[in-house]
Write a protein that holds these residues in place. Structure first.
Motif, PDB file in Angstrom:
ATOM      1  N   LEU A 288     -28.996   6.977 -30.045  1.00 10.28           N
ATOM      2  CA  LEU A 288     -28.578   7.766 -31.207  1.00 10.28           C
ATOM      3  C   LEU A 288     -27.717   6.934 -32.148  1.00 10.28           C
ATOM      4  O   LEU A 288     -27.859   7.012 -33.371  1.00 10.28           O
ATOM      5  CB  LEU A 288     -27.814   9.014 -30.753  1.00 10.28           C
ATOM      6  N   ASN A 289     -26.819   6.141 -31.589  1.00  8.63           N
ATOM      7  CA  ASN A 289     -25.981   5.286 -32.418  1.00  8.63           C
ATOM      8  C   ASN A 289     -26.820   4.220 -33.126  1.00  8.63           C
ATOM      9  O   ASN A 289     -26.613   3.936 -34.314  1.00  8.63           O
ATOM     10  CB  ASN A 289     -24.909   4.612 -31.563  1.00  8.63           C
TER      11      ASN A 289
ATOM     12  N   VAL B 256     -30.135   4.323 -33.873  1.00  6.87           N
ATOM     13  CA  VAL B 256     -31.013   4.933 -34.880  1.00  6.87           C
ATOM     14  C   VAL B 256     -30.227   5.310 -36.133  1.00  6.87           C
ATOM     15  O   VAL B 256     -30.746   5.244 -37.249  1.00  6.87           O
ATOM     16  CB  VAL B 256     -31.719   6.165 -34.285  1.00  6.87           C
ATOM     17  N   SER B 257     -28.958   5.676 -35.958  1.00 12.43           N
ATOM     18  CA  SER B 257     -28.122   6.057 -37.106  1.00 12.43           C
ATOM     19  C   SER B 257     -27.525   4.850 -37.817  1.00 12.43           C
ATOM     20  O   SER B 257     -26.724   5.017 -38.731  1.00 12.43           O
ATOM     21  CB  SER B 257     -26.989   6.981 -36.636  1.00 12.43           C
ATOM     22  N   HIS B 258     -27.892   3.637 -37.373  1.00 15.17           N
ATOM     23  CA  HIS B 258     -27.332   2.398 -37.935  1.00 15.17           C
ATOM     24  C   HIS B 258     -25.808   2.370 -37.805  1.00 15.17           C
ATOM     25  O   HIS B 258     -25.111   1.905 -38.711  1.00 15.17           O
ATOM     26  CB  HIS B 258     -27.747   2.229 -39.396  1.00 15.17           C
ATOM     27  N   GLY B 259     -25.311   2.877 -36.680  1.00 11.79           N
ATOM     28  CA  GLY B 259     -23.882   2.837 -36.417  1.00 11.79           C
ATOM     29  C   GLY B 259     -23.085   3.959 -37.030  1.00 11.79           C
ATOM     30  O   GLY B 259     -21.864   4.021 -36.859  1.00 11.79           O
ATOM     31  N   ARG B 260     -23.726   4.867 -37.747  1.00  8.41           N
ATOM     32  CA  ARG B 260     -23.008   5.957 -38.412  1.00  8.41           C
ATOM     33  C   ARG B 260     -22.349   6.896 -37.403  1.00  8.41           C
ATOM     34  O   ARG B 260     -21.285   7.455 -37.678  1.00  8.41           O
ATOM     35  CB  ARG B 260     -23.979   6.743 -39.294  1.00  8.41           C
ATOM     36  N   LEU B 261     -22.968   7.080 -36.259  1.00  9.25           N
ATOM     37  CA  LEU B 261     -22.388   7.966 -35.249  1.00  9.25           C
ATOM     38  C   LEU B 261     -21.289   7.281 -34.452  1.00  9.25           C
ATOM     39  O   LEU B 261     -20.366   7.941 -33.971  1.00  9.25           O
ATOM     40  CB  LEU B 261     -23.477   8.453 -34.285  1.00  9.25           C
ATOM     41  N   GLY B 262     -21.370   5.962 -34.275  1.00  7.90           N
ATOM     42  CA  GLY B 262     -20.475   5.280 -33.353  1.00  7.90           C
ATOM     43  C   GLY B 262     -20.970   5.510 -31.925  1.00  7.90           C
ATOM     44  O   GLY B 262     -21.675   6.476 -31.650  1.00  7.90           O
ATOM     45  N   PHE B 263     -20.603   4.612 -31.013  1.00  7.68           N
ATOM     46  CA  PHE B 263     -21.099   4.749 -29.647  1.00  7.68           C
ATOM     47  C   PHE B 263     -20.566   6.015 -28.982  1.00  7.68           C
ATOM     48  O   PHE B 263     -21.306   6.737 -28.302  1.00  7.68           O
ATOM     49  CB  PHE B 263     -20.710   3.519 -28.815  1.00  7.68           C
TER      50      PHE B 263
END
Length: 374
Positions: free
Chosen positions: A73-74, A76-83
């Motif tokens: 998920l992190n 796919v979001s290009h880091g937008r979610l954060g780990f």
């Protein structure tokens, strides 16, 4: 898009009843199977051969499943979610999947949770989840030929189902693969087809109030689809590798559980039957497949694959690690989310309206920019 009409920015509401009744159904089916199959003396003799290391490996697959899911998920979001946000999102996804019908899945509600929890636009959260679902569907589709080919040499579909059961499963698997191809094509290459479908559905009188919001979400989705199409091949390769890692942990869970108490287990056959069982669970109408999955487990993993006395104990362990534990974690996560939301609202209410800030973020008027504000 949340199928329950959850607006962006609002946390999904879960009742205690929606959690309790699937649990009771699952436990009731488990008790029935235990009543029909459990033999204390035979189980006690087999328990003396329990391999604790293999049981520990089963527990490790649960942790790795969440790890790979959160990482994906992190990524796919290009880091937008954060780990950390990815892990919370994956746990929420598993939780909502276990309290909503398998035919619907927990992704729609998990999307609203992620959008609110990480303060993302609903369209962006939708595209992240939709691409993750697409990766799952691609894996399912690729596993179908493997099952059909393996079925020529191994008894993946239990013989007790007869010829009708075998051909019924075969037709279902082929139909599922065709649906995945259509879903992937519409998601990545023709999102306007999904947009037209949503536009028509939301013409219904009961849904007209959500039409503007739904079309706005689909417009964002179309934009994100263009971004996804522009990604290099390595983006898809790594995303699929993380998907494979997460699903492999799910499939290995029953293998290690059964192997820990039955050394003579045919591990390859159990692995393939687990994949087949997972594909079957998609069409179960109950939340988390409660009741149905217990029956499928007894059908796919019962005698002659393992002794009858082991069916109920291993089923309990499998559901405990793969179902009950995620409901417990998800309930805690949901309460934590509610508390954090209330805390943010209290902080926002405590700040003077005239100080030009809210939750530490400058409030800009329509005519202002960041530079102008400074």
């Amino acid at each position: 898009m949340p199928s329950n009409g959850t607006p962006a920015g609002q946390a999904p509401k879960i009742s205690g009843y929606s959690i309790l009744w699937p649990l009771l159904l699952s436990l009731a089916m488990l008790a029935l199977i235990g009543y029909l199959t459990f033999e204390p003396v035979a189980f006690g003799q087999m328990l003396t051969r329990l391999n604790p290391w293999l049981l520990a490996a089963a527990v490790a697959t649960v942790a790795l499943r969440v790890f790979f899911g959160g990482w994906r998920l992190n990524y796919v979001s290009h880091g937008r979610l954060g780990f950390k946000g990815g892990l919370r999102g994956q746990l929420a996804w598993d939780f909502f999947s276990n309290i909503t019908p398998s035919t619907i899945g927990g992704a729609p509600i998990a999307t609203a949770f992620i959008a609110r929890d990480r303060r993302l636009p609903l369209g962006e959260a939708t595209s992240i989840m939709l691409f993750s679902i697409l990766l799952d569907q691609v894996w399912f589709a690729l596993s179908v030929p493997g099952l059909l080919l393996g079925g020529l040499y191994l008894e993946i579909i239990p013989r007790t189902l007869g010829a009708a059961g075998f051909w019924g499963f075969t037709i279902y698997y082929l139909g599922f693969m065709a649906w995945v191809v259509l879903f992937g094509y519409c998601t990545l290459f023709r999102p306007q087809l999904l947009e037209r479908l949503v536009e028509r559905v939301f013409r219904l009188r009961a849904l007209r109030g959500f039409r503007t919001r739904a079309l706005a979400v689909m417009a964002q989705l179309r934009h994100r689809a263009g971004i996804l199409r522009a990604q290099p091949a390595r983006f898809y390769a790594k995303g699929f590798a993380l998907t494979l890692g997460a699903w492999l942990q799910r499939y290995l869970l029953p293998v290690f559980i059964l192997w820990s108490v039955f050394p003579g287990l045919d591990g390859l056959l159990v692995l393939l039957r687990t994949i087949a069982l997972t594909l079957c669970s998609v069409i179960l109408p109950t939340p988390g497949g409660a009741g149905g999955l217990e029956g499928l487990y007894a059908l796919f993993f019962g005698p002659p694959l393992i002794p009858e006395a082991l069916v109920a104990p291993t089923l309990l362990t499998w559901r405990l690690l793969g179902y009950y534990v995620f409901i417990a974690i998800g309930a805690f996560l949901t309460m934590d989310h509610v508390q954090r939301t209330l805390h943010r609202k209290r902080r926002a209410a405590a700040l003077p309206a005239s100080n030009g800030h809210r939750d530490g973020i400058p409030v800009l008027h329509e005519h202002e920019t960041i530079e102008g504000k400074g």
